[in-house]
Design a protein around this motif. Structure first.
Motif, PDB file in Angstrom:
ATOM      1  N   GLY A  37       4.527  -3.416  -4.585  1.00 58.71           N
ATOM      2  CA  GLY A  37       5.513  -2.431  -4.297  1.00 58.71           C
ATOM      3  C   GLY A  37       4.516  -1.203  -4.384  1.00 58.71           C
ATOM      4  N   PHE A  53       7.377   4.600  -7.396  1.00 59.34           N
ATOM      5  CA  PHE A  53       8.297   4.851  -6.495  1.00 59.34           C
ATOM      6  C   PHE A  53       9.601   5.647  -7.014  1.00 59.34           C
ATOM      7  N   GLN A  54      10.234   6.675  -6.394  1.00 59.77           N
ATOM      8  CA  GLN A  54      11.301   7.100  -7.003  1.00 59.77           C
ATOM      9  C   GLN A  54      12.286   7.214  -5.708  1.00 59.77           C
ATOM     10  N   THR A  74      16.733   5.777  -4.665  1.00 55.24           N
ATOM     11  CA  THR A  74      17.884   5.536  -4.983  1.00 55.24           C
ATOM     12  C   THR A  74      18.103   4.073  -5.403  1.00 55.24           C
ATOM     13  N   PHE A  75      19.162   3.333  -5.795  1.00 56.80           N
ATOM     14  CA  PHE A  75      19.178   1.884  -6.063  1.00 56.80           C
ATOM     15  C   PHE A  75      18.731   1.104  -4.983  1.00 56.80           C
ATOM     16  N   GLU A 111      17.352   2.044  -2.254  1.00 53.13           N
ATOM     17  CA  GLU A 111      15.576   2.348  -1.619  1.00 53.13           C
ATOM     18  C   GLU A 111      14.803   1.444  -2.812  1.00 53.13           C
ATOM     19  N   GLU A 112      15.308   1.669  -3.856  1.00 55.46           N
ATOM     20  CA  GLU A 112      14.227   0.708  -5.048  1.00 55.46           C
ATOM     21  C   GLU A 112      14.261  -0.824  -4.587  1.00 55.46           C
ATOM     22  N   ASN A 130      11.968  -1.070  -1.715  1.00 53.91           N
ATOM     23  CA  ASN A 130      10.538  -1.006  -2.524  1.00 53.91           C
ATOM     24  C   ASN A 130       9.819  -2.163  -2.715  1.00 53.91           C
ATOM     25  N   TRP A 131      10.498  -3.085  -3.567  1.00 56.19           N
ATOM     26  CA  TRP A 131       9.916  -4.254  -3.854  1.00 56.19           C
ATOM     27  C   TRP A 131      10.363  -5.424  -3.004  1.00 56.19           C
TER      28      TRP A 131
END
Length: 505
Positions: A354, A358-359, A361-362, A364-365, A368-369
């Motif tokens: 990841g 990383f910042q 939204t829920f 988009e998070e 990310n992972w």
């Protein structure tokens, strides 16, 4: 049963103890942990050597070092582990927690996918013995089983990450690519559904046409960068889920069960609009709460409309409600893909699990992972699917040739009931052993996968401990891998008793 479990725990404890002593002795005798400092010309070399000797207890004899580690590891029984420190002074407990979180996330997902897909393919192969589908699955299983993990991982990095990232910047599919995708799907669907030649040809043509049209439509509207399911596809998916659960239980013979499922679908459509503002940027607590509501609503619908088949109606309604809720979840997740691409234009990294810091939204998070799980999970899943499919096919073939299966058929039971309620349950007994060993083996096998994909998991911690002749990380890895093997074998023994009541006696 309790006596059996206690005996198994005692034997497992002895095995773990002897194995830990052997692992510790082998690690500390693999080289000189001070070799790099002995060759150093730093002015503070002596201070660094003294600190490392203190961190690794090198001033003690080997057995005293082992007993010190064992005393700290034994505190794990009361949830107060003390695994010491690494050669650099880092706390092993902290390293283990961080590494185990990454590895278990990867291994657990791959095991679950391998079990579901592998067992499903194995059952279908056994039912369609010596058919084209059976031969195709057998051929692919042998290919996947013989794949070197490192080679498959490198190929996936090239085609699944580097080339995909290049393509997603300006995605477009040629007509040839669309035709190949349609042909592959058509062959798969026609082989799975089976039937006579006329039916297979018809299935092939219809599937090829539908898939080609769908892919062409998605390509024209730019769906690859702005995807979404939409309510029509969610309804179709929910209807397919309802059909699946009905097929696996009572079929269409029980109108009240079917009615309960249809009502659940209708409530799901209402939930699509009701939950839209709630799911704009939720938390995991909100998502789990909505899942609980879906289960309760499905259970209530099955109870009130199931009649004498309430139990079955509740199972069908709950399954349909959860499937519909999952499709709503995926719709919201897909809609966040375009926003994620703005934050990370090359979405799939070849290294790491990841983007740190990383910042988003829920949703988009999650990307990310989540996207970093795809490639290493595919590697571990493909290798495991082959074994599960072959073992399940062999076990299923042995089961469906038993006398009690012929008796069930002679009583007029349908193939669905014979295969799902009688044959499959008994065929799964030997598979539970494979599941137990596979989970523990994947923890060990993930060393290669994590190294190639740059995951800071148990594999990386284990390899670093070996490279630096540091027994702390190596023994922490052994504690997790060995404990997982013991625990999974214990769960396998309990699963035997659940699947076959005769084993309880």
């Amino acid at each position: 049963m309790l006596q059996f479990i206690l005996r198994r725990i005692a034997i497992s404890a002895v095995v773990l103890l002897l194995g830990s002593a052997l692992m510790f002795f082998a690690t500390i005798n693999a080289g000189d942990p001070l070799a790099d400092l002995r060759e150093s010309r730093n002015e503070n070399r002596e201070q660094l050597m003294a600190a490392r000797i203190r961190n690794m207890n090198l001033d003690m004899p080997w057995y005293q070092r082992y007993l010190t580690w064992l005393a700290g590891a034994s505190k794990c029984l009361v949830l107060s582990c003390d695994l010491g420190s690494s050669r650099d002074g880092a706390n092993i407990n902290t390293l283990l927690v961080n590494s185990a979180g990454a590895s278990l996330r990867l291994v657990s997902l791959s095991v679950v996918l391998a079990i579901i897909i592998g067992i499903t393919l194995g059952v279908l192969s056994a039912i369609r013995q010596y058919s084209g589908f059976d031969y195709a699955i057998t051929f692919l299983a042998f290919i996947f089983y013989s794949l070197p993990v490192f080679w498959a991982a490198v190929l996936l990095k090239v085609y699944g990450a580097v080339r995909f990232n290049n393509w997603i910047a300006d995605p477009a599919l040629s007509l040839t690519t669309m035709a190949v995708i349609a042909l592959v799907f058509a062959i798969l669907v026609a082989s799975v559904l089976g039937g006579d030649l006329k039916r297979q040809v018809l299935t092939f043509l219809v599937t090829a046409g539908v898939v080609f049209g769908a892919v062409y439509y998605f390509d024209q509207i730019g769906w690859w960068r702005r995807p979404a399911l939409g309510l029509p596809l969610i309804i179709i998916g929910g209807a397919l889920a309802l059909a699946f659960f009905l097929t696996m239980t009572v079929g269409l013979s029980q109108k009240k069960v079917t009615t309960a499922g249809v009502i659940t679908l209708g409530l799901g459509i209402i939930a699509y609009f009701v939950t839209d503002p709630i799911l704009e940027n939720p938390t995991w607590l909100v998502v789990l709460g909505l899942l609980a509501v879906a289960v309760l609503v499905g259970a209530a619908v099955g109870w009130f409309f199931g009649g004498f088949e309430r139990r079955t109606a509740m199972a069908v309604s709950i399954g349909t409600a959860v499937a519909f809720g999952f499709l709503i979840f995926m719709d919201n997740l897909l809609r966040a893909w375009s926003g994620f691409l703005k934050l990370k234009p090359r979405p799939i990294s070849t290294i790491g699990s990841g983007v740190p810091g990383f910042q988003g939204t829920f949703w988009e998070e999650i990307f990310n992972w989540g996207v970093q799980l795809i490639l290493p999970t595919m590697v571990l899943t493909l290798v495991s699917i082959a074994g599960y499919s072959r073992y399940t096919r062999a076990s299923m073939l042995e089961t469906i040739n038993q006398d009690y299966i012929r008796t069930a058929r002679s009583k007029g039971l349908s193939d669905r009931v014979v295969y799902t309620k009688h044959a499959l349950r008994n065929a799964l007994i030997p598979i539970t052993t494979i599941v137990a060993f596979d989970f523990a083996a994947l923890l060990g096998g993930a060393v290669i996968t994590e190294t190639i994909f740059g995951w800071k998991g148990l594999g990386a911690m284990f390899r670093e401990g070996l490279d630096t002749i540091d027994p702390g990380p190596v023994m922490a890895y052994y504690l997790v891998a060995g404990g997982a093997a013991v625990l999974m074998n214990m769960l396998a023994d309990l699963a035997y008793a659940f699947l076959d009541p005769r084993i309880r006696r």
